[in-house]
Scaffold this motif. Sequence first.
Motif, PDB file in Angstrom:
ATOM      1  N   ALA A   1       4.393   0.267   1.883  1.00 23.43           N
ATOM      2  CA  ALA A   1       4.432  -0.566   3.089  1.00 23.43           C
ATOM      3  C   ALA A   1       3.627  -1.828   2.837  1.00 23.43           C
ATOM      4  O   ALA A   1       2.570  -1.787   2.195  1.00 23.43           O
ATOM      5  CB  ALA A   1       3.884   0.188   4.291  1.00 23.43           C
ATOM      6  N   VAL A   2       4.130  -2.941   3.334  1.00 26.41           N
ATOM      7  CA  VAL A   2       3.397  -4.201   3.245  1.00 26.41           C
ATOM      8  C   VAL A   2       2.236  -4.140   4.231  1.00 26.41           C
ATOM      9  O   VAL A   2       2.400  -3.731   5.381  1.00 26.41           O
ATOM     10  CB  VAL A   2       4.315  -5.389   3.573  1.00 26.41           C
ATOM     11  N   ILE A   3       1.066  -4.551   3.776  1.00 20.12           N
ATOM     12  CA  ILE A   3      -0.136  -4.485   4.597  1.00 20.12           C
ATOM     13  C   ILE A   3      -0.938  -5.763   4.400  1.00 20.12           C
ATOM     14  O   ILE A   3      -0.850  -6.408   3.349  1.00 20.12           O
ATOM     15  CB  ILE A   3      -0.946  -3.220   4.239  1.00 20.12           C
ATOM     16  N   GLY A   4      -1.720  -6.144   5.406  1.00 20.01           N
ATOM     17  CA  GLY A   4      -2.370  -7.453   5.399  1.00 20.01           C
ATOM     18  C   GLY A   4      -3.626  -7.565   4.570  1.00 20.01           C
ATOM     19  O   GLY A   4      -4.096  -8.672   4.324  1.00 20.01           O
TER      20      GLY A   4
ATOM     21  N   PRO B   1       0.510  -1.574   8.651  1.00 18.00           N
ATOM     22  CA  PRO B   1       1.975  -1.585   8.534  1.00 18.00           C
ATOM     23  C   PRO B   1       2.616  -0.878   9.705  1.00 18.00           C
ATOM     24  O   PRO B   1       2.170   0.180  10.128  1.00 18.00           O
ATOM     25  CB  PRO B   1       2.230  -0.816   7.221  1.00 18.00           C
ATOM     26  N   GLU B   2       3.678  -1.472  10.218  1.00 18.49           N
ATOM     27  CA  GLU B   2       4.409  -0.846  11.319  1.00 18.49           C
ATOM     28  C   GLU B   2       5.494   0.071  10.793  1.00 18.49           C
ATOM     29  O   GLU B   2       5.906   1.009  11.446  1.00 18.49           O
ATOM     30  CB  GLU B   2       5.018  -1.928  12.219  1.00 18.49           C
ATOM     31  N   ALA B   3       5.974  -0.209   9.600  1.00 16.25           N
ATOM     32  CA  ALA B   3       7.010   0.615   9.001  1.00 16.25           C
ATOM     33  C   ALA B   3       7.006   0.382   7.510  1.00 16.25           C
ATOM     34  O   ALA B   3       6.529  -0.627   7.028  1.00 16.25           O
ATOM     35  CB  ALA B   3       8.395   0.263   9.577  1.00 16.25           C
TER      36      ALA B   3
ATOM     37  N   ALA C   1       8.899  -3.670  -1.490  1.00 11.48           N
ATOM     38  CA  ALA C   1       7.786  -4.332  -2.171  1.00 11.48           C
ATOM     39  C   ALA C   1       8.170  -5.692  -2.669  1.00 11.48           C
ATOM     40  O   ALA C   1       7.332  -6.571  -2.802  1.00 11.48           O
ATOM     41  CB  ALA C   1       7.308  -3.454  -3.327  1.00 11.48           C
ATOM     42  N   GLY C   2       9.431  -5.895  -2.999  1.00  7.05           N
ATOM     43  CA  GLY C   2       9.776  -7.145  -3.665  1.00  7.05           C
ATOM     44  C   GLY C   2      10.350  -8.155  -2.746  1.00  7.05           C
ATOM     45  O   GLY C   2      10.467  -7.999  -1.565  1.00  7.05           O
TER      46      GLY C   2
ATOM     47  N   GLU D   1       0.839  -1.197   0.000  1.00  9.20           N
ATOM     48  CA  GLU D   1       0.000   0.000   0.000  1.00  9.20           C
ATOM     49  C   GLU D   1       0.875   1.249   0.000  1.00  9.20           C
ATOM     50  O   GLU D   1       1.907   1.297   0.650  1.00  9.20           O
ATOM     51  CB  GLU D   1      -0.907  -0.002   1.235  1.00  9.20           C
ATOM     52  N   TRP D   2       0.426   2.249  -0.762  1.00  8.59           N
ATOM     53  CA  TRP D   2       1.029   3.582  -0.730  1.00  8.59           C
ATOM     54  C   TRP D   2       0.006   4.546  -0.150  1.00  8.59           C
ATOM     55  O   TRP D   2      -1.202   4.415  -0.389  1.00  8.59           O
ATOM     56  CB  TRP D   2       1.406   4.056  -2.136  1.00  8.59           C
ATOM     57  N   ARG D   3       0.495   5.533   0.626  1.00  8.98           N
ATOM     58  CA  ARG D   3      -0.392   6.547   1.194  1.00  8.98           C
ATOM     59  C   ARG D   3       0.102   7.935   0.808  1.00  8.98           C
ATOM     60  O   ARG D   3       1.286   8.139   0.525  1.00  8.98           O
ATOM     61  CB  ARG D   3      -0.469   6.383   2.720  1.00  8.98           C
TER      62      ARG D   3
END
Length: 273
Positions: free
Chosen positions: A190-193, A266-268, A272-273, A112-114
């Motif tokens: 950030a990686v998100i669930g 995401p905590e931090a 992405a890869g 995800e990007w914000r």
Amino acid sequence: MPDTQTWSALLGKWTEFAQASLALPETAEGQRWKDAVTPIITLQACAQALAEVDGLDADERAYGLDKAEILIRQNARSLHTIWQGEPLPAEVSELIDDARRARSAASGKGVEWRVASERLVAPHPGDAAGVLASLAFAGDLLLPTPGVPLFEGSPCAFLRGRLGELPTDEQAGVVEAFLGSCDGEPGEPAVIGAARQVYRQFDFARGGPVRDLVRLMDRDLPPGQPLLMPVIEGGEALPVALPIRGADKVDRLPVEFDPPVFDGEPEAAGDAG
């Protein structure tokens, strides 16, 4: 690689649990718990295994997710049958929910990007979708509605592989390039669930939009206009309308999250890869 220490600890707990069940009283409730030993252990094993699917290749991952879905459904049904006519004990219900959440997280994870600037307005994403198609991307991509502003802190893009695996650096780079062409600045990925949607909510008595609500896409649909468009779904490019003239004329709105924090938050920022 599997976490052997974790599995060893779980095996020890499962053995203790199975042995303890032998001492349960010969009552209806005691028999229920004895009958529940195998499905309880199976659901716990599924949840733990699903936490480690990122280490599998695509074929193994697909098989593992399908197998977990079947096992969770079968063993949840078994527990409901064991307590038929009686409410499930809270800890058993929570165990089923944990396994289902693990299955959802394993297939829903993405990047995800914000929005990092005060606002961000995106152009039409047709070129980005074409580049990803040329890379044989088979997953899902959400991007902003063209011409409609998103505000600081709001999700502005989400990218995930077909089976919930993380996208490659090359695939994520296509999204980075697209966001770089927007009027505004994205933050680090950030990686998100799980995927989140942004809903613009209106109060027409006050004359227009009042806030942007961010909610997990698998939750109940709230009122409001969804602002992230499915550009690619299951590897298939979807039609996206051209920007509407004047759609960017929106004053800054508060961005609120419901829930404020969830298991996949995401905590931090991460790769992405």
